[in-house]
Design a protein around this motif. Sequence first.
Motif, short mmCIF file in Angstrom:
data_model
loop_
_atom_site.label_atom_id
_atom_site.label_comp_id
_atom_site.label_asym_id
_atom_site.label_seq_id
_atom_site.Cartn_x
_atom_site.Cartn_y
_atom_site.Cartn_z
N LYS A 173 0.93 5.95 -1.86
CA LYS A 173 -0.25 5.88 -2.59
C LYS A 173 -0.09 6.91 -3.73
O LYS A 173 0.31 7.97 -3.29
CB LYS A 173 -1.63 6.11 -1.86
CG LYS A 173 -2.92 6.17 -2.45
CD LYS A 173 -4.07 6.38 -1.54
CE LYS A 173 -5.45 6.48 -2.28
NZ LYS A 173 -6.34 6.73 -1.53
N ARG B 265 -2.53 1.83 -5.25
CA ARG B 265 -3.95 2.11 -4.65
C ARG B 265 -3.84 2.43 -3.02
O ARG B 265 -4.92 3.15 -2.63
CB ARG B 265 -4.81 0.93 -4.90
CG ARG B 265 -4.94 0.37 -6.31
CD ARG B 265 -5.84 -0.87 -6.61
NE ARG B 265 -7.20 -0.73 -5.97
CZ ARG B 265 -8.29 -1.46 -6.19
NH1 ARG B 265 -7.82 -2.72 -6.43
NH2 ARG B 265 -9.28 -1.19 -5.65
N GLU B 266 -2.79 1.94 -2.65
CA GLU B 266 -2.78 2.41 -0.97
C GLU B 266 -1.28 2.48 -0.53
O GLU B 266 -0.35 1.80 -1.20
CB GLU B 266 -3.76 1.53 -0.09
CG GLU B 266 -3.22 0.22 -0.21
CD GLU B 266 -3.90 -1.09 0.60
OE1 GLU B 266 -3.35 -1.25 1.63
OE2 GLU B 266 -4.82 -1.33 0.32
N THR B 267 -1.13 3.36 0.35
CA THR B 267 0.20 3.43 0.84
C THR B 267 0.55 2.08 1.67
O THR B 267 -0.17 1.68 2.46
CB THR B 267 0.42 4.62 2.00
OG1 THR B 267 0.08 5.88 1.07
CG2 THR B 267 1.78 4.77 2.63
N LYS B 268 1.76 1.57 1.39
CA LYS B 268 2.05 0.50 2.02
C LYS B 268 3.65 0.36 2.50
O LYS B 268 4.35 0.83 1.97
CB LYS B 268 1.98 -0.70 0.97
CG LYS B 268 2.18 -2.16 1.41
CD LYS B 268 2.15 -3.16 0.28
CE LYS B 268 2.52 -4.64 0.79
NZ LYS B 268 1.56 -5.11 1.88
#
Length: 282
Positions: free
Chosen positions: A124, A155-158
């Motif tokens: 992120k 927008r977010e760690t994935k």
Amino acid sequence: MALYTVNLPQWKKDEVEVIKAYAQEYALTGLVDLQGIPASQLQEMRRDLRGSTVLKMTRNTLIEHAFGELGEPISGLNTHIDGQSALIYTNENPFALYRKLQQTMSKMVARAGDIAAQDIVVEKGPTSFKPGPIVGVLQQAGVPAAIEGGKVVIRETKTFVKAGEEITAKQADVLAKLDIRTKDVGLSLQVAYYDGTFYEPSVLAIDETEYFNNIVLAAQQAFNLSVNAVYPTAATIEAIIAKAAGEARNLGVEAVVYEKGVVEMIIGRANAQAKALKGVVE
């Protein structure tokens, strides 16, 4: 003429003889995997190894011919030939060679078709990209991208690719754009033959610090065992005598035996007990 090369053209026979000559000249003969190494990086690796190590690239079939002619046990190397193998020769031991080859490893961006060795995670945060089509490229590949404050952000760690999965073309393109380098590229040792024994990477990949610490711990435990079991050695005899002397003094004090070296301790102990008793009475 050897059975294995009887039907080979002369240039191949010459190549087989070179392979055999190196195997007899050097203490260690090994196989390394060249798969996926760019030509420029390979040339740099060869320069780094020059002087102590010989790296020879040739056809797998000629390697098999050469080792077949040399016979057992070195012909056992043939069972390890796989993919784009090359020969490596050195007078160093297998552990030293393995460490040296590990130093050739560098991180590169994975390509389409590669299998992820571990989970590949997109973190992120902001990127270096300006708002534009890149947002759609990232989103189509499964990366939660958006525009915030005039910047493209994740927008977010994935977990982008799971370990063991094949990397798709879209995923490879995104990894390249984000400059996420997860692929180890370098000379990977497949097997080494040294002093009559075959060494595979699983044996050679040791943590030297942990190994050293284990030796130190074993030495300490052996020392303590020798002292406690009263098993005298050159390294422990002084500690055993010192321990016995200390125990003898303690026994003399407890039993109130008036001997040289003990009487002062007995008097000191009695004096301390008298002071303590006086404090209680007063």
